[in-house]
Scaffold this active site. Structure first.
Site, PDB file in Angstrom:
ATOM      1  N   ASP A 146       0.843  -1.206   0.000  1.00 31.95           N
ATOM      2  CA  ASP A 146       0.000   0.000   0.000  1.00 31.95           C
ATOM      3  C   ASP A 146       0.876   1.253   0.000  1.00 31.95           C
ATOM      4  O   ASP A 146       1.942   1.246  -0.611  1.00 31.95           O
ATOM      5  CB  ASP A 146      -0.943  -0.047   1.209  1.00 31.95           C
ATOM      6  CG  ASP A 146      -2.281   0.620   0.935  1.00 31.95           C
ATOM      7  OD1 ASP A 146      -2.296   1.846   0.752  1.00 31.95           O
ATOM      8  OD2 ASP A 146      -3.309  -0.073   0.905  1.00 31.95           O
ATOM      9  N   HIS A 202      -3.776   6.146   3.454  1.00 31.68           N
ATOM     10  CA  HIS A 202      -4.434   4.931   2.963  1.00 31.68           C
ATOM     11  C   HIS A 202      -3.782   3.671   3.530  1.00 31.68           C
ATOM     12  O   HIS A 202      -4.462   2.753   4.004  1.00 31.68           O
ATOM     13  CB  HIS A 202      -4.369   4.943   1.438  1.00 31.68           C
ATOM     14  CG  HIS A 202      -5.231   3.940   0.757  1.00 31.68           C
ATOM     15  ND1 HIS A 202      -4.833   2.632   0.542  1.00 31.68           N
ATOM     16  CD2 HIS A 202      -6.464   4.035   0.210  1.00 31.68           C
ATOM     17  CE1 HIS A 202      -5.781   1.987  -0.106  1.00 31.68           C
ATOM     18  NE2 HIS A 202      -6.789   2.814  -0.319  1.00 31.68           N
ATOM     19  N   SER A 529     -10.999  -0.712  -0.979  1.00 28.53           N
ATOM     20  CA  SER A 529      -9.721  -0.687  -0.260  1.00 28.53           C
ATOM     21  C   SER A 529      -9.920  -1.025   1.211  1.00 28.53           C
ATOM     22  O   SER A 529      -9.014  -1.548   1.858  1.00 28.53           O
ATOM     23  CB  SER A 529      -9.079   0.698  -0.352  1.00 28.53           C
ATOM     24  OG  SER A 529      -8.439   0.902  -1.568  1.00 28.53           O
TER      25      SER A 529
END
Length: 742
Positions: A146, A202, A529
């Site tokens: 990620d 994220h 996600s």
């Protein structure tokens, strides 16, 4: 940062074998990074990685770039496939093609990123039930590919954590002591960086969703308050930073290659791109190598819903995860002067917003010729008189929701009502807005617009009501969640499973957000996600409870025990509040506790994929790219894709194929002596016959096969998708396989 910001975010990564520093990445405009696939000559093998690197380098000796900039290997791959990534010119590629062992070369692609209460929603409760029985994932290593990680966050404390398993070979590439028994490894493959630090949020969010430790008092501006925890809170985390901000194909492959060598048990990738063929899909290729080594790969389905054929990461050896809502709302209610109320959501819940009614305006009605006004784009509002007013803005229009609020604030607007697009229907998002806001449904938005049209001086206010738990529509398929069928293999039902992916609270890099000047250590965001790491965590729990299960067995257990009804015990709905189609739900919504004791599993060994791949009419060389060795499909028992021992059936009927017969094999992982009876709910217009109708097991790990025949009846409607299921039931277990027919 709102969901649209995340849907448009991008990412990148790097590899262990060639330790190229990020700031040394060549900035040569005349060269481009290519992914090069090669195969060793007959009889030649490479037992040492150094020998493999020397062989790869020999390919470049044939290339003489006309630009004067020498070709250069960026990454050397050892596990995901035989090949490398190199900076090349078109002339260099032509020279490579003449070298013995060359298979193919293509310019690398860019991949897009696709996250308190959700463990409880999944019936995972502290000190009891499956969470306790699975040791909270203890001893399992989850690799997260990620945007990196913020290591000082309390979610990554190693309190109560044992040391990493002896097999762990990874590294910590922070320039200070950041890793511990929770965060056991952190590496970066993002050019321009000097550490795997998360500058986006994220990666921190997805990592803590999968395996964050228990943190009391987690909230966002006081909302969704409670104890935050990842799905596998005692699992170890290994971080591979690949996005800063772009996610380049060569780097993703490098991170997967490294993670395989490091010894992870589960790989979590909340990113992807649309591909038709698996041999052209680097994540699919890397995931196959991981699966061969017993690593389960969990991937997001993508955020291109609600359109069909929008699904990413569709290979059958990948667990493909769609997104759903949970039963928590952070309520903000629009109150009109006529006393109509419309419930919406917003994470920003100011306690000093006046209850007095304010003028309400829809900018699109001020100038019908300026289409951008309806979306409250920053430039469009500059010439409007909205100071002190509540502004109605339409969702979408390539303007992020947070950006709309910034535009409203910058021209003096008092608040915003954000109205859903028709395709997003009833799915509203709780976001960290910069002005008092409520996000309402499409239908409610139409009613508010009608009121504005009918009143000479429309007025409204927003009532902020905080956290509300108990939405019995949940789980609802998220509007953005990509739908199947998968483009590359319609005979495999995708997505596999749904997991929580809307308004998910998880860890966030500490920063000043919003206009409240408050440091946020948690944030609420949405996307597949977020659903992907939920399933990565579930897979870790199952791996901890059943260390001998293969990735396919874990996947089967998750799929065959899934929930197909919501909290109201009605069929799971889509964003329209209509019964969701099978290519939106896959097998259904994950139920971790039931998955731990599925009774029977549909297992698939790595070699079982060879006849499947040959059956896709790939060339020998294309199959070899995935398998990393040569194969002769003319000598293999090629099978139709529907014949793969998958926990679901996805069939396509034509006038030339009114009848289809397939075999499935079940493995007993429940009670040694058990008997299973058959239940069939056939899709409308399809006859389903199964032999035998009873399965009698006498020992653990015993395998029994059954044959199922599907006949298209004359009453079957053309050009439609219908669904049903078959289920094997004992006195203790229920093993359900969905059936999709198109």
């Amino acid at each position: 940062m709102g969901i649209l910001s995340f849907l448009s975010a991008f990412c990148i990564l790097n590899l262990h074998s060639l330790a190229i520093l990020a700031n040394d990445y060549p900035k040569k405009s005349s060269l481009e990074t290519y992914i090069v696939h090669v195969e060793a000559p007959d009889g030649q093998s490479f037992t040492q990685s150094e020998d493999l690197d020397i062989w790869y380098q020999s390919f470049l000796s044939t290339a003489t770039s006309s630009s004067g900039e020498g070709p250069e290997i960026v990454y050397s791959y050892h596990f995901v496939f035989k090949g490398f990534a190199a900076r090349l010119s078109p002339d260099d590629v032509k020279a490579l093609e003449k070298k013995e062992g060359f298979i193919s070369a293509h310019p690398e692609e860019k991949y897009s990123l696709h996250t308190t209460h959700s463990p409880n929603f999944l019936k995972l409760n502290q000190n009891m039930g499956f969470w306790k029985d699975s040791n909270y994932g203890k001893g399992v290593i989850i690799g997260v590919i990620d945007t990196g990680i913020f290591p000082d966050h309390p979610s990554f404390s190693d309190e109560g954590m044992p040391p990493p398993p002896a097999k762990w070979k990874g590294k910590c590439e922070f320039n200070y002591t950041a890793c511990n028994n929770k965060l056991i490894g952190a590496r970066y493959f993002s050019f321009g960086d000097t550490a795997p630090l998360d500058n986006d949020g994220h990666g921190t969010h997805t990592a803590s969703t999968a395996a964050g430790n228990f943190v009391k008092g987690a909230n966002v501006f006081g909302n969704a308050n409670g104890t935050a925890a990842g799905i596998a809170p005692l699992a170890h985390l290994a971080i591979y930073k690949v996005c800063s901000p772009l996610c380049l194909e060569s780097s993703i492959l490098a991170a997967m290659d490294t993670a395989i060598q490091d010894g992870v048990d589960v790989l979590s990738l909340s990113l992807g791109r649309l591909n038709i063929n698996f041999y052209d899909n680097s994540i699919a290729i890397g995931a196959f190598s991981a699966m061969e080594r017993g690593i389960l790969v969990s991937c997001s389905a993508g955020n291109e819903g609600p359109s069909n054929f929008s699904l990413m990461n569709a290979a059958p050896w990948i667990l493909t995860v769609g997104a759903s809502t949970i039963d928590r709302n952070i309520r903000a209610t629009a109150l009109l002067e006529n006393n109509e109320k419309f419930h919406g959501q917003s994470t920003f819940q100011p306690n000093d917003f006046p209850s007095t009614l304010l003028p309400l305006v829809y900018p699109a009605m001020l100038n019908a010729s300026d289409f951008s006004l309806r979306y409250c784009s920053p430039l469009s509002l500059n010439n409007t008189d909205i100071r002190g007013k509540i502004v109605l803005c339409d969702f979408g229009g390539k303007v992020a929701s947070i950006s709309k609020g910034i535009a409203v604030k910058n021209v003096g607007g008092a608040a915003m009502i954000l109205v859903n697009s028709e395709e997003y229907a009833n799915m509203t998002l709780s976001e960290t807005h910069v002005v008092p806001t409520t996000h309402v449904s499409y239908a409610d938005g139409l009613k508010i617009k009608t009121y504005i049209n009918s009143s000479s001086s429309p007025k409204a206010t927003i009532l902020f009501e905080g956290t509300i738990i108990g939405d019995d529509h949940a789980p609802v398929v998220a509007a953005f969640s990509s739908r199947g069928p998968g483009l590359g293999s319609r005979g495999i039902l995708k997505p596999d499973i749904l997991g929580p992916g809307v308004n998910i609270l998880a860890a966030w890099p500490v920063s000043v957000e919003n206009n409240m000047n408050t440091k946020l250590t948690f944030n609420i965001i949405s996307g597949t996600s977020m659903s992907c790491p939920h399933l990565s965590g579930v897979a870790a729990l199952l791996k901890s409870a059943h260390p001998d299960w293969s990735p396919a067995a874990i996947k089967s257990a998750i799929m065959t025990t899934a929930d197909v009804v919501n909290l109201a015990r009605e069929p799971i709905e889509d964003e329209q509040f209509l019964p969701a189609k099978i290519f939106a739900t896959g097998a259904g919504h994950v139920n971790p506790s039931r998955a731990s004791d599925p009774g029977l599993v549909y297992d698939i060994k790595p070699k079982d994929y060879i006849p499947y791949l040959c059956g896709l009419n790939y060339t020998d060389q294309q199959v070899g790219i995935i398998l990393r060795h040569r194969v002769d499909c003319s000598k293999e028992s090629s099978i139709p894709e529907e014949q793969l021992n998958y926990p679901a059936f996805a069939l396509t009927f034509t006038l030339l194929s009114p009848s289809q017969t397939y075999t499935r094999t079940l493995t007993n992982v429940g009670e040694p002596k058990s008997s299973y009876s058959l239940e069939i709910v056939p899709p409308p217009g399809i006859e389903v016959r199964v032999e035998p109708k009873k399965l009698n097991f006498s020992e653990l790990n015993q395998k029994i096969s059954y044959q199922v025949t599907f006949n298209r009846l004359s009453s079957a409607a053309n050009n439609t998708v219908v669904q049903g299921f078959l289920r094997w039931t004992s006195h203790k277990h229920s093993v359900m396989s969905p059936i999709a027919v198109s």
